[in-house]
Design a protein around this motif. Structure first.
Motif, PDB file in Angstrom:
ATOM      1  N   GLY A 171       0.840  -1.192   0.000  1.00 30.41           N
ATOM      2  CA  GLY A 171       0.000   0.000   0.000  1.00 30.41           C
ATOM      3  C   GLY A 171       0.879   1.246   0.000  1.00 30.41           C
ATOM      4  N   PRO A 172       0.291   2.435   0.180  1.00 27.47           N
ATOM      5  CA  PRO A 172       1.087   3.665   0.162  1.00 27.47           C
ATOM      6  C   PRO A 172       2.252   3.656   1.145  1.00 27.47           C
ATOM      7  CG  PRO A 172      -1.240   4.201   0.004  1.00 27.47           C
ATOM      8  CD  PRO A 172      -1.158   2.720   0.261  1.00 27.47           C
ATOM      9  N   ALA A 173       2.022   3.182   2.375  1.00 25.94           N
ATOM     10  CA  ALA A 173       3.103   3.184   3.374  1.00 25.94           C
ATOM     11  C   ALA A 173       4.252   2.290   2.935  1.00 25.94           C
ATOM     12  CB  ALA A 173       2.570   2.746   4.731  1.00 25.94           C
ATOM     13  N   GLY A 174       3.941   1.093   2.435  1.00 22.79           N
ATOM     14  CA  GLY A 174       4.983   0.178   1.995  1.00 22.79           C
ATOM     15  C   GLY A 174       5.743   0.695   0.795  1.00 22.79           C
ATOM     16  N   VAL A 175       5.029   1.278  -0.159  1.00 23.77           N
ATOM     17  CA  VAL A 175       5.660   1.813  -1.364  1.00 23.77           C
ATOM     18  C   VAL A 175       6.568   2.991  -1.018  1.00 23.77           C
ATOM     19  CG1 VAL A 175       5.178   3.089  -3.498  1.00 23.77           C
ATOM     20  CG2 VAL A 175       3.913   0.988  -2.974  1.00 23.77           C
ATOM     21  N   GLU A 176       6.079   3.908  -0.190  1.00 25.27           N
ATOM     22  CA  GLU A 176       6.874   5.076   0.170  1.00 25.27           C
ATOM     23  C   GLU A 176       8.101   4.682   0.981  1.00 25.27           C
ATOM     24  OE1 GLU A 176       3.257   8.370   0.131  1.00 25.27           O
ATOM     25  OE2 GLU A 176       3.826   7.436   2.021  1.00 25.27           O
ATOM     26  N   LEU A 177       7.925   3.739   1.892  1.00 29.28           N
ATOM     27  CA  LEU A 177       9.047   3.289   2.709  1.00 29.28           C
ATOM     28  C   LEU A 177      10.080   2.546   1.868  1.00 29.28           C
ATOM     29  CD1 LEU A 177      10.110   3.292   5.569  1.00 29.28           C
ATOM     30  CD2 LEU A 177       8.770   1.243   6.037  1.00 29.28           C
ATOM     31  N   ALA A 178       9.628   1.714   0.933  1.00 25.39           N
ATOM     32  CA  ALA A 178      10.558   0.983   0.067  1.00 25.39           C
ATOM     33  C   ALA A 178      11.377   1.947  -0.788  1.00 25.39           C
ATOM     34  CB  ALA A 178       9.783   0.011  -0.825  1.00 25.39           C
ATOM     35  N   GLY A 179      10.716   2.957  -1.371  1.00 19.45           N
ATOM     36  CA  GLY A 179      11.427   3.930  -2.178  1.00 19.45           C
ATOM     37  C   GLY A 179      12.434   4.718  -1.365  1.00 19.45           C
ATOM     38  N   SER A 180      12.067   5.103  -0.150  1.00 20.71           N
ATOM     39  CA  SER A 180      12.967   5.870   0.704  1.00 20.71           C
ATOM     40  C   SER A 180      14.156   5.030   1.142  1.00 20.71           C
ATOM     41  CB  SER A 180      12.197   6.383   1.926  1.00 20.71           C
ATOM     42  OG  SER A 180      12.972   7.277   2.693  1.00 20.71           O
ATOM     43  N   LEU A 181      13.932   3.749   1.455  1.00 16.88           N
ATOM     44  CA  LEU A 181      15.031   2.851   1.817  1.00 16.88           C
ATOM     45  C   LEU A 181      16.000   2.676   0.656  1.00 16.88           C
ATOM     46  CD1 LEU A 181      13.438  -0.041   3.912  1.00 16.88           C
ATOM     47  CD2 LEU A 181      15.295   1.469   4.607  1.00 16.88           C
ATOM     48  N   ALA A 182      15.457   2.551  -0.556  1.00 17.44           N
ATOM     49  CA  ALA A 182      16.310   2.390  -1.732  1.00 17.44           C
ATOM     50  C   ALA A 182      17.178   3.625  -1.939  1.00 17.44           C
ATOM     51  CB  ALA A 182      15.447   2.120  -2.964  1.00 17.44           C
ATOM     52  N   GLU A 183      16.601   4.805  -1.802  1.00 16.00           N
ATOM     53  CA  GLU A 183      17.386   6.030  -1.951  1.00 16.00           C
ATOM     54  C   GLU A 183      18.434   6.147  -0.848  1.00 16.00           C
ATOM     55  OE1 GLU A 183      14.607   9.159  -4.357  1.00 16.00           O
ATOM     56  OE2 GLU A 183      14.428   9.161  -2.174  1.00 16.00           O
ATOM     57  N   LEU A 184      18.079   5.707   0.348  1.00 18.09           N
ATOM     58  CA  LEU A 184      19.023   5.733   1.463  1.00 18.09           C
ATOM     59  C   LEU A 184      20.222   4.832   1.177  1.00 18.09           C
ATOM     60  CD1 LEU A 184      19.517   6.566   4.512  1.00 18.09           C
ATOM     61  CD2 LEU A 184      18.407   4.394   5.091  1.00 18.09           C
TER      62      LEU A 184
END
Length: 462
Positions: A171-184
């Motif tokens: 969902g939105p939380a998982g997608v946003e968190l996954a993208g942020s982790l990847a950028e990190l």
């Protein structure tokens, strides 16, 4: 209609349980109504939940997205804020029970939200969710401990486990968190370590339905998946988690059963109603849906007790199209304002038109320059969607200083790829990792030189 004032000297008493979006907006809307408002919350602050994932990945600090409830309501002269937890409700005597005593009400608004849903499994310690500041700090600690542990790990296989992050739920939380982790991992941290290459970190998103962001049109869902994959996220749809044990996540994908070795699992797969829903069922005969949300009348009141209202994520309310309103901030805000108007109009014997939700659309960010926006009449992805997402989230932050701080932080991060809140904070504790035979022990050394050990079986394949 709500109960009228019992006499000319006693104001109508409105008690609000929960200082999230629904409860806060109800209290603010009642500011100029001749009532006495009491808002009760377990914490003394309101948190802007849509940005919790940025706290979890070190992009923002907790104070950047939080505001003291007393400060937010300081200009409401008819409102008091109490920090406490309601243990029971007596609808006949019209009281709520706190640890230190009872509070009487004439109208009661319950807006205590939802918590994590593990579908009958005991996985909370193994896979924390993301609904509170405490959750975000726990995830932040686990993420950065993983990188620190990988830096010290001489065994290549165990190092891979530390650098593998599994998110359950697209969902939105998982997608946003996954993208942020990847950028990190692939950007922010790539120059910070000497013994590991953080760009080799694996971020795996497991989603049980066939599309991530299932509430969005399929073309936007596919665009979001493509954007995640461009960031280096592995997206597995149709993947249902079966078990989480030690360093293994077991999942099924069609007829295939597979396992992932990882030390960090984050849960964003499902939600269930808070315990207050069951309290209302027990004491007020409220009907609950299959995930525990409270069924209400068109004016958000209980059928047996019309002066008890339920709003926000806790409520099951029809969207008029065969579904129910989603558990998102704009829904809770509008419901809170509507119930406040309903109480005000009831006291004035004025009718109020039925509630109608104004849907401004859905937004989800995937990373820098990457987002998807569905406003019904227009669908956006890429840079323009990302810009719309930025504007909307800054607009809805409640305090002016939060808006300024977040904009400065985002601008700095945009130009430098830096995340300034990359802190491991466990008050009084220093986590260390040691190996003893076939067990790995996480030792938390406290300031008093005592320690707590948590033994984890090292898989024979590691």
């Amino acid at each position: 209609m709500v109960n009228q004032k019992r006499n000319q000297t006693n104001l109508h008493r409105v008690v609000i349980i929960g200082g999230g979006f629904g409860g806060l907006y109800a209290a603010q809307k009642l500011a100029k109504t001749p009532v006495k408002v009491t808002l009760i919350d377990k914490r003394n602050f309101h948190v802007f939940q849509p940005l919790l994932y940025q706290v979890a990945t070190g992009g923002l600090s907790p104070a950047d997205i939080s505001s003291p409830l007393r400060a937010l309501l300081s200009k409401n002269k008819n409102t008091e804020v109490l920090m406490g937890e309601v243990s029971s409700i007596d609808p006949e005597r019209q009281t709520v029970q706190l640890r230190y005593g009872k509070i009487e009400y004439d109208s009661l608004i319950v807006a205590t939200g939802v918590t994590h849903q593990y579908f009958g499994n005991d996985w909370q310690e193994k896979a924390p969710g993301l609904k509170t500041i405490e959750d975000a700090l726990e995830i932040r600690q686990r993420v950065f401990i993983a990188f620190e542990s990988a830096e010290k790990e001489p065994n290549p296989e165990r190092r891979k486990d530390w650098l593998t992050f599994v998110l359950v739920g697209g969902g939105p939380a998982g997608v946003e968190l996954a993208g942020s982790l990847a950028e990190l991992a692939h950007g922010t941290l790539k120059e910070d370590f000497r013994n590991i290459d953080t760009s080799q970190a694996k971020i795996i998103l497991l989603q049980s339905p066939q599309y991530i962001l299932p509430a969005y049109p399929s073309d936007l869902s596919l665009q979001a998946q493509k954007s995640l994959e461009q960031l280096g996220v592995t997206v597995k749809t149709g993947a249902r988690v079966i078990d989480i044990q030690g360093q293994l996540v077991t999942y099924s994908q069609g007829e295939t059963i597979d396992r992932i070795h990882t030390r960090t699992v984050i849960w964003t797969a499902g939600m269930k109603a808070s315990a207050m829903a069951q309290t209302l069922a027990d004491c007020a005969g409220a009907q609950l849906d299959k995930v525990g949300r409270v069924m209400v009348e068109p004016n958000f009141n209980l059928s047996k007790y019309p002066n008890i209202f339920v709003i926000g994520d806790l409520v099951h309310y029809s969207d008029g199209k065969g579904g129910i309103l989603p558990g998102v901030a704009p829904v809770a805000m509008q419901e809170g304002e509507y119930v406040a108007r309903f109480i005000r109009n009831g006291l004035q014997n004025r009718p109020l038109s039925p509630f109608k939700y104004t849907d401004w659309g859905n937004l989800a960010v995937i990373g820098k320059h990457r987002a998807v926006v569905d406003m019904g009449w227009i669908k956006l992805s890429g840079f323009l969607a990302w810009f719309v997402w930025l504007f909307i989230h800054v607009f809805y932050l409640l305090e002016f200083d939060n808006k300024i701080i977040v904009m400065i932080q985002w601008a700095w991060s945009y130009f430098t790829d830096s995340k300034g809140a990359r802190l491991i904070t466990t008050p009084g504790k220093n986590p260390e990792i040691k190996l003893e035979d076939d067990h790995e022990t996480i030792v938390y050394q406290t300031e008093a030189a005592h320690h707590v050990e948590v033994n984890l079986k090292v898989d024979s394949n590691s």
